[in-house]
Write an enzyme that holds these catalytic residues in place. Structure first.
Site, PDB file in Angstrom:
ATOM      1  N   SER A 154       0.872  -1.175   0.000  1.00 51.95           N
ATOM      2  CA  SER A 154       0.000   0.000   0.000  1.00 51.95           C
ATOM      3  C   SER A 154       0.909   1.225   0.000  1.00 51.95           C
ATOM      4  CB  SER A 154      -0.852   0.006   1.278  1.00 51.95           C
ATOM      5  OG  SER A 154      -1.490   1.246   1.478  1.00 51.95           O
ATOM      6  N   TYR A 167      -2.243  -1.312  10.360  1.00 48.70           N
ATOM      7  CA  TYR A 167      -2.278  -1.486   8.896  1.00 48.70           C
ATOM      8  C   TYR A 167      -0.956  -0.997   8.287  1.00 48.70           C
ATOM      9  CZ  TYR A 167      -4.263  -1.237   4.145  1.00 48.70           C
ATOM     10  OH  TYR A 167      -4.522  -1.408   2.790  1.00 48.70           O
TER      11      TYR A 167
HETATM   12  P1  NAD Z   1     -11.581  -5.899  -0.392  1.00 50.92           P
HETATM   13  O1  NAD Z   1     -12.016  -5.879   1.023  1.00 50.92           O
HETATM   14  O2  NAD Z   1     -12.595  -5.747  -1.451  1.00 50.92           O
HETATM   15  O3  NAD Z   1     -10.774  -7.248  -0.729  1.00 50.92           O
HETATM   16  C1  NAD Z   1     -10.002  -7.943   0.202  1.00 50.92           C
HETATM   17  C2  NAD Z   1     -10.307  -9.425   0.041  1.00 50.92           C
HETATM   18  O4  NAD Z   1      -9.473 -10.167   0.947  1.00 50.92           O
HETATM   19  C3  NAD Z   1     -11.769  -9.752   0.412  1.00 50.92           C
HETATM   20  O5  NAD Z   1     -12.366 -10.531  -0.605  1.00 50.92           O
HETATM   21  C4  NAD Z   1     -11.632 -10.530   1.723  1.00 50.92           C
HETATM   22  O6  NAD Z   1     -12.658 -11.489   1.932  1.00 50.92           O
HETATM   23  C5  NAD Z   1     -10.273 -11.184   1.539  1.00 50.92           C
HETATM   24  N1  NAD Z   1      -9.681 -11.585   2.816  1.00 50.92           N
HETATM   25  C6  NAD Z   1      -9.582 -10.865   3.960  1.00 50.92           C
HETATM   26  N2  NAD Z   1      -9.031 -11.588   4.924  1.00 50.92           N
HETATM   27  C7  NAD Z   1      -8.733 -12.795   4.389  1.00 50.92           C
HETATM   28  C8  NAD Z   1      -8.131 -13.968   4.903  1.00 50.92           C
HETATM   29  N3  NAD Z   1      -7.739 -14.046   6.181  1.00 50.92           N
HETATM   30  N4  NAD Z   1      -7.974 -15.026   4.074  1.00 50.92           N
HETATM   31  C9  NAD Z   1      -8.375 -14.965   2.777  1.00 50.92           C
HETATM   32  N5  NAD Z   1      -8.968 -13.880   2.227  1.00 50.92           N
HETATM   33  C10 NAD Z   1      -9.141 -12.805   3.030  1.00 50.92           C
HETATM   34  O7  NAD Z   1     -10.457  -4.755  -0.520  1.00 50.92           O
HETATM   35  P2  NAD Z   1      -9.366  -4.463  -1.669  1.00 50.92           P
HETATM   36  O8  NAD Z   1      -9.203  -3.010  -1.748  1.00 50.92           O
HETATM   37  O9  NAD Z   1      -9.653  -5.236  -2.901  1.00 50.92           O
HETATM   38  O10 NAD Z   1      -8.046  -5.038  -0.960  1.00 50.92           O
HETATM   39  C11 NAD Z   1      -7.084  -5.823  -1.652  1.00 50.92           C
HETATM   40  C12 NAD Z   1      -5.713  -5.524  -1.090  1.00 50.92           C
HETATM   41  O11 NAD Z   1      -5.324  -4.190  -1.436  1.00 50.92           O
HETATM   42  C13 NAD Z   1      -5.598  -5.597   0.430  1.00 50.92           C
HETATM   43  O12 NAD Z   1      -4.378  -6.212   0.785  1.00 50.92           O
HETATM   44  C14 NAD Z   1      -5.597  -4.155   0.849  1.00 50.92           C
HETATM   45  O13 NAD Z   1      -4.970  -3.957   2.087  1.00 50.92           O
HETATM   46  C15 NAD Z   1      -4.829  -3.543  -0.289  1.00 50.92           C
HETATM   47  N6  NAD Z   1      -5.005  -2.095  -0.464  1.00 50.92           N
HETATM   48  C16 NAD Z   1      -6.238  -1.556  -0.633  1.00 50.92           C
HETATM   49  C17 NAD Z   1      -6.364  -0.186  -0.851  1.00 50.92           C
HETATM   50  C18 NAD Z   1      -7.703   0.466  -1.096  1.00 50.92           C
HETATM   51  O14 NAD Z   1      -7.745   1.717  -1.105  1.00 50.92           O
HETATM   52  N7  NAD Z   1      -8.772  -0.260  -1.307  1.00 50.92           N
HETATM   53  C19 NAD Z   1      -5.221   0.625  -0.851  1.00 50.92           C
HETATM   54  C20 NAD Z   1      -3.984   0.042  -0.661  1.00 50.92           C
HETATM   55  C21 NAD Z   1      -3.876  -1.330  -0.472  1.00 50.92           C
END
Ligand code: NAD
Length: 279
Positions: A154, A167
């Protein structure tokens, strides 16, 4: 001919958001997909994880490209479950060429009010879960002497953030994992990189605590995210970005075009990180 024809990609957090977009994108370019996710809710979180219907939706999207999709319900915190998922993938496809360790969660609290469980859930999922997934997949890549790995960090892997210290700690840790794994696995011709997304429009940014943060206080809503994210980067007109921009970076990182790229953290953030002292 797709640039990933014949490859198999193992993607965690694949049921929705960025993980689903990664699955669909890599499939469009020829890869068969192993889509791993888990369901339910956690006491320390204020939004839900994916549902089994979400995971089924990913399968349908992948299959609509003509590629195969094996969906597996497994928790990245669970060593045994992730080991089983890797074994089932190899039974099904014979090999794993690409790993995208993307599963993650988010929650918010001032550091002096953060409970042990809230800290631990985020560290266990976003950092230890990434390590456990990489550890489970690495042996098959070492054996075949090839592989491309992308870990999801991130912009909070490269800067601090108020009210989500756990985080930020986890996402900084992911970059340590990435750089160390790149060193260890380079001799086996396995590349390891990380993407550092900015604000991406997914369920993780569409819940009340994030709306309130973007609003600068209670009472935030969807428009707070839309307006707040607009001021986040330096590229005019870009706000909360679609997941596809991260998938496009992932696609490049796992493709042969990036054959000489390893050990790198790639921000995709509308230029957010070049603003000194933004946070
Ligand atoms: P999201 O919540 O839509 O997707 C995350 C997915 O991970 C979900 O489907 C959830 O069920 C799954 N998950 C969570 N815990 C889990 C576990 N213990 N085992 C298996 N699956 C699990 O959110 P997203 O934005 O698609 O997030 C994807 C990645 O991107 C994450 O690592 C998040 O930290 C990172 N991220 C997101 C953002 C943002 O702004 N959305 C920014 C930077 C980084």
């Amino acid at each position: 001919m797709g640039q990933l024809d014949g490859k198999v990609a193992f993607i965690t957090g694949a049921a929705r958001g960025q993980g689903r977009a990664h699955a669909a994108t890599l499939a469009q370019h020829g890869a068969d997909i192993v889509a791993v996710d888990t369901t339910g809710s956690r006491d320390s979180m204020n939004y839900d994880l994916a549902t089994s219907e979400d995971l089924e939706g990913t399968v349908k999207e992948v299959e609509s490209t003509g590629r195969r999709c094996l969906s597996i319900t497994a928790d990245v915190r669970d060593t045994e479950a992730i080991g089983d998922a890797v074994r089932r993938s190899i039974d099904e496809f014979g090999h794993i060429d690409i790993l995208v360790a993307n599963a993650g969660i988010h929650s918010m609290a001032p550091l002096h009010e953060m409970g042990d469980d809230q800290w631990q859930d985020v560290i266990d999922t976003n950092l230890t879960g990434v390590f456990k997934t990489l550890r489970a997949v690495a042996p098959t890549m070492i054996e075949q002497k090839s592989g491309a790995v992308v870990l999801t960090s991130s912009i909070n892997g490269l800067e601090g953030g108020a009210n989500y210290i756990h985080y930020c700690a986890a996402k900084h840790g992911v970059l340590g994992v990435m750089r160390s794994a790149a060193l260890e696995l380079g001799p086996h011709r396995i590349r390891v990189n990380a993407v550092c997304p900015g604000v991406i429009d997914t369920p993780m940014t569409n819940y009340q605590d994030v709306y309130d943060m973007m609003n600068g206080g209670p009472g935030g809503d969807r428009s707070s995210l839309e307006e707040g994210a607009t001021g986040y980067g330096i590229l005019d007109g870009q706000g909360a970005l679609p997941a596809q921009v991260i998938s496009d970076a992932v696609l490049w990182l796992v493709s042969d075009q990036a054959y000489a790229v390893t050990g790198q953290a790639i921000p995709v953030d509308s230029g957010h990180l070049v603003q000194p002292g933004f946070s």
